[in-house]
Write a protein that holds these residues in place. Structure first.
Motif, PDB file in Angstrom:
ATOM      1  N   PHE A 156      48.953  42.977  50.085  1.00 32.94           N
ATOM      2  CA  PHE A 156      50.341  43.375  49.861  1.00 32.94           C
ATOM      3  C   PHE A 156      50.443  44.127  48.531  1.00 32.94           C
ATOM      4  CE2 PHE A 156      49.628  38.938  48.673  1.00 32.94           C
ATOM      5  CZ  PHE A 156      49.883  38.978  47.313  1.00 32.94           C
ATOM      6  N   PRO A 157      51.527  44.909  48.348  1.00 33.28           N
ATOM      7  CA  PRO A 157      51.683  45.639  47.085  1.00 33.28           C
ATOM      8  C   PRO A 157      51.815  44.662  45.919  1.00 33.28           C
ATOM      9  CG  PRO A 157      53.239  46.429  48.744  1.00 33.28           C
ATOM     10  CD  PRO A 157      52.631  45.176  49.290  1.00 33.28           C
ATOM     11  N   ILE A 158      51.208  44.989  44.798  1.00 34.37           N
ATOM     12  CA  ILE A 158      51.317  44.129  43.626  1.00 34.37           C
ATOM     13  C   ILE A 158      51.974  44.896  42.483  1.00 34.37           C
ATOM     14  CG2 ILE A 158      49.287  42.793  44.280  1.00 34.37           C
ATOM     15  CD1 ILE A 158      47.793  44.233  41.967  1.00 34.37           C
ATOM     16  N   TYR A 159      52.547  44.143  41.574  1.00 38.82           N
ATOM     17  CA  TYR A 159      53.217  44.720  40.422  1.00 38.82           C
ATOM     18  C   TYR A 159      52.626  44.064  39.176  1.00 38.82           C
ATOM     19  CZ  TYR A 159      56.458  45.734  44.214  1.00 38.82           C
ATOM     20  OH  TYR A 159      57.006  46.130  45.399  1.00 38.82           O
ATOM     21  N   PRO A 160      51.581  44.652  38.593  1.00 35.68           N
ATOM     22  CA  PRO A 160      50.908  44.016  37.451  1.00 35.68           C
ATOM     23  C   PRO A 160      51.879  43.726  36.310  1.00 35.68           C
ATOM     24  CG  PRO A 160      49.639  45.887  38.263  1.00 35.68           C
ATOM     25  CD  PRO A 160      50.973  45.940  38.963  1.00 35.68           C
ATOM     26  N   VAL A 161      51.711  42.563  35.688  1.00 36.23           N
ATOM     27  CA  VAL A 161      52.594  42.172  34.604  1.00 36.23           C
ATOM     28  C   VAL A 161      52.102  42.743  33.286  1.00 36.23           C
ATOM     29  CG1 VAL A 161      53.230  40.031  35.767  1.00 36.23           C
ATOM     30  CG2 VAL A 161      51.320  40.039  34.149  1.00 36.23           C
ATOM     31  N   GLU A 162      53.011  42.773  32.342  1.00 38.89           N
ATOM     32  CA  GLU A 162      52.669  43.174  30.984  1.00 38.89           C
ATOM     33  C   GLU A 162      52.845  41.943  30.098  1.00 38.89           C
ATOM     34  OE1 GLU A 162      55.328  46.321  30.045  1.00 38.89           O
ATOM     35  OE2 GLU A 162      54.652  47.610  31.681  1.00 38.89           O
ATOM     36  N   PRO A 163      51.759  41.232  29.792  1.00 36.68           N
ATOM     37  CA  PRO A 163      51.909  40.005  29.010  1.00 36.68           C
ATOM     38  C   PRO A 163      52.261  40.307  27.562  1.00 36.68           C
ATOM     39  CG  PRO A 163      49.592  40.509  29.317  1.00 36.68           C
ATOM     40  CD  PRO A 163      50.358  41.519  30.141  1.00 36.68           C
ATOM     41  N   ILE A 164      53.000  39.380  26.949  1.00 33.18           N
ATOM     42  CA  ILE A 164      53.192  39.492  25.511  1.00 33.18           C
ATOM     43  C   ILE A 164      51.839  39.234  24.849  1.00 33.18           C
ATOM     44  CG2 ILE A 164      55.603  38.780  25.585  1.00 33.18           C
ATOM     45  CD1 ILE A 164      54.668  36.009  24.602  1.00 33.18           C
ATOM     46  N   ILE A 165      51.684  39.737  23.655  1.00 31.99           N
ATOM     47  CA  ILE A 165      50.386  39.611  22.992  1.00 31.99           C
ATOM     48  C   ILE A 165      50.252  38.195  22.414  1.00 31.99           C
ATOM     49  CG2 ILE A 165      48.816  40.579  21.282  1.00 31.99           C
ATOM     50  CD1 ILE A 165      49.542  42.410  23.667  1.00 31.99           C
ATOM     51  N   ARG A 166      49.729  37.329  23.273  1.00 33.60           N
ATOM     52  CA  ARG A 166      49.446  35.948  22.862  1.00 33.60           C
ATOM     53  C   ARG A 166      48.125  35.564  23.498  1.00 33.60           C
ATOM     54  NH1 ARG A 166      50.976  30.816  25.077  1.00 33.60           N
ATOM     55  NH2 ARG A 166      52.249  31.865  26.633  1.00 33.60           N
ATOM     56  N   HIS A 167      47.126  35.351  22.684  1.00 35.27           N
ATOM     57  CA  HIS A 167      45.778  35.125  23.199  1.00 35.27           C
ATOM     58  C   HIS A 167      45.464  33.635  23.288  1.00 35.27           C
ATOM     59  CE1 HIS A 167      44.296  39.240  23.446  1.00 35.27           C
ATOM     60  NE2 HIS A 167      44.988  39.476  22.342  1.00 35.27           N
ATOM     61  N   GLY A 168      44.542  33.314  24.193  1.00 41.19           N
ATOM     62  CA  GLY A 168      44.055  31.954  24.365  1.00 41.19           C
ATOM     63  C   GLY A 168      42.615  31.992  24.837  1.00 41.19           C
ATOM     64  N   ASP A 169      42.127  30.878  25.323  1.00 40.17           N
ATOM     65  CA  ASP A 169      40.755  30.818  25.826  1.00 40.17           C
ATOM     66  C   ASP A 169      40.604  31.660  27.091  1.00 40.17           C
ATOM     67  OD1 ASP A 169      40.152  29.062  23.792  1.00 40.17           O
ATOM     68  OD2 ASP A 169      40.474  27.271  25.033  1.00 40.17           O
ATOM     69  N   ASP A 170      39.399  32.155  27.331  1.00 37.70           N
ATOM     70  CA  ASP A 170      39.116  32.844  28.589  1.00 37.70           C
ATOM     71  C   ASP A 170      39.255  31.860  29.749  1.00 37.70           C
ATOM     72  OD1 ASP A 170      38.598  35.290  27.420  1.00 37.70           O
ATOM     73  OD2 ASP A 170      36.467  34.868  27.154  1.00 37.70           O
ATOM     74  N   VAL A 171      39.656  32.370  30.904  1.00 37.87           N
ATOM     75  CA  VAL A 171      39.750  31.537  32.105  1.00 37.87           C
ATOM     76  C   VAL A 171      38.342  31.180  32.556  1.00 37.87           C
ATOM     77  CG1 VAL A 171      40.486  31.448  34.519  1.00 37.87           C
ATOM     78  CG2 VAL A 171      41.930  32.575  32.799  1.00 37.87           C
ATOM     79  N   GLU A 172      38.133  29.920  32.857  1.00 37.93           N
ATOM     80  CA  GLU A 172      36.800  29.453  33.266  1.00 37.93           C
ATOM     81  C   GLU A 172      36.844  29.029  34.729  1.00 37.93           C
ATOM     82  OE1 GLU A 172      33.496  26.034  32.018  1.00 37.93           O
ATOM     83  OE2 GLU A 172      35.452  26.127  31.020  1.00 37.93           O
ATOM     84  N   CYS A 173      35.893  29.493  35.523  1.00 36.68           N
ATOM     85  CA  CYS A 173      35.767  29.092  36.930  1.00 36.68           C
ATOM     86  C   CYS A 173      34.619  28.092  37.057  1.00 36.68           C
ATOM     87  CB  CYS A 173      35.495  30.303  37.822  1.00 36.68           C
ATOM     88  SG  CYS A 173      36.849  31.485  37.880  1.00 36.68           S
ATOM     89  N   ILE A 174      34.911  26.954  37.691  1.00 36.35           N
ATOM     90  CA  ILE A 174      33.902  25.911  37.869  1.00 36.35           C
ATOM     91  C   ILE A 174      33.720  25.662  39.361  1.00 36.35           C
ATOM     92  CG2 ILE A 174      33.316  23.506  37.396  1.00 36.35           C
ATOM     93  CD1 ILE A 174      35.141  23.694  34.923  1.00 36.35           C
ATOM     94  N   GLU A 175      32.495  25.764  39.837  1.00 36.86           N
ATOM     95  CA  GLU A 175      32.217  25.530  41.256  1.00 36.86           C
ATOM     96  C   GLU A 175      32.167  24.039  41.562  1.00 36.86           C
ATOM     97  OE1 GLU A 175      28.961  27.570  42.992  1.00 36.86           O
ATOM     98  OE2 GLU A 175      29.358  29.448  41.929  1.00 36.86           O
ATOM     99  N   ALA A 176      32.655  23.674  42.758  1.00 40.05           N
ATOM    100  CA  ALA A 176      32.598  22.292  43.225  1.00 40.05           C
ATOM    101  C   ALA A 176      32.295  22.315  44.714  1.00 40.05           C
ATOM    102  CB  ALA A 176      33.911  21.576  42.957  1.00 40.05           C
ATOM    103  N   SER A 177      31.347  21.517  45.140  1.00 40.22           N
ATOM    104  CA  SER A 177      30.897  21.546  46.536  1.00 40.22           C
ATOM    105  C   SER A 177      31.721  20.657  47.458  1.00 40.22           C
ATOM    106  CB  SER A 177      29.420  21.137  46.619  1.00 40.22           C
ATOM    107  OG  SER A 177      29.242  19.838  46.061  1.00 40.22           O
ATOM    108  N   ASP A 178      32.439  19.680  46.883  1.00 38.96           N
ATOM    109  CA  ASP A 178      33.256  18.790  47.711  1.00 38.96           C
ATOM    110  C   ASP A 178      34.400  18.238  46.869  1.00 38.96           C
ATOM    111  OD1 ASP A 178      32.223  16.586  46.146  1.00 38.96           O
ATOM    112  OD2 ASP A 178      30.433  16.651  47.409  1.00 38.96           O
TER     113      ASP A 178
END
Length: 201
Positions: free
Chosen positions: A134-156
């Motif tokens: 579907f069409p998306i409308y990217p946001v413009e975040p305010i300049i506030r930084h934090g930790d990088d998003v972390e992806c963790i795999e889980a098998s069950d």
């Protein structure tokens, strides 16, 4: 009624029709029928209606609202990328605009500025949405930084819960004041709540 449903299914095969399960769309249709049959004059129930999370309702609702409250003005807000009802909610704004914004003074605007998330979270979410149909409308975040998003795999489920628990315990060691676990529905939230209570002080 079946004739109407069959005609609708021809143009929109994605419609889910359950014979013995009335829902919000049945009520909207009944309101429309009642208005057509019983009310010969315009009754102004309200002068302005505000609808939030508009993406969670299908077009039947909006057609009925527009007809039943024809003298009313509307403010409608939502985000199609947050649609939780993929079988009946809105996938884009185009049909809604035709129904609810037909006049020259009607206005469709994009609110792009996000005050909710860090730059890292907004960037991560936008990268996922690029793969959407579907069409998306990217946001413009305010300049506030934090930790990088972390992806963790889980098998069950168990390893998934353990990974979440480890994250929570790590955050508690850092003395975070609030920690949230976002779940798909109330049942999953209840299960997670019970698990966390069993494994934390």
């Amino acid at each position: 009624r079946l004739e109407f449903v069959n005609e609708e299914l021809k143009s929109n095969p994605g419609i889910i029709y359950e014979k013995n399960a009335p829902d919000l769309y049945d009520l909207a249709s009944l309101a429309y029928i009642y208005k057509r049959i019983k009310e010969s004059e315009v009754i102004q129930e309200a002068s302005h209606v505000v609808i939030d999370e508009a993406q969670d309702f299908g077009m039947t609702i909006y057609h009925s609202l527009k007809y039943c409250m024809s003298k009313c003005t509307f403010t409608i807000m939502g985000d199609v990328s947050q649609n939780i009802n993929f079988d009946c909610g809105l996938q884009d704004w185009e049909e809604l605009k035709k129904v609810m914004l037909p006049d020259r003074y009607d206005y469709f605007g994009l609110l792009r500025k996000s005050y909710r998330n860090t730059v890292e979270i907004s960037t991560f979410a936008t990268d996922i949405l690029k793969h959407a149909t579907f069409p998306i409308y990217p946001v413009e975040p305010i300049i506030r930084h934090g930790d990088d998003v972390e992806c963790i795999e889980a098998s069950d489920t168990e390893s998934h819960r353990k990974a979440v628990l480890d994250c929570i315990l790590s955050m508690r060691e850092k003395e975070y004041e609030t920690i949230a676990v976002i779940c798909k529905d109330t049942q999953e939230a209840a299960d997670v709540f019970d698990y966390m209570n069993e494994h934390t002080d």
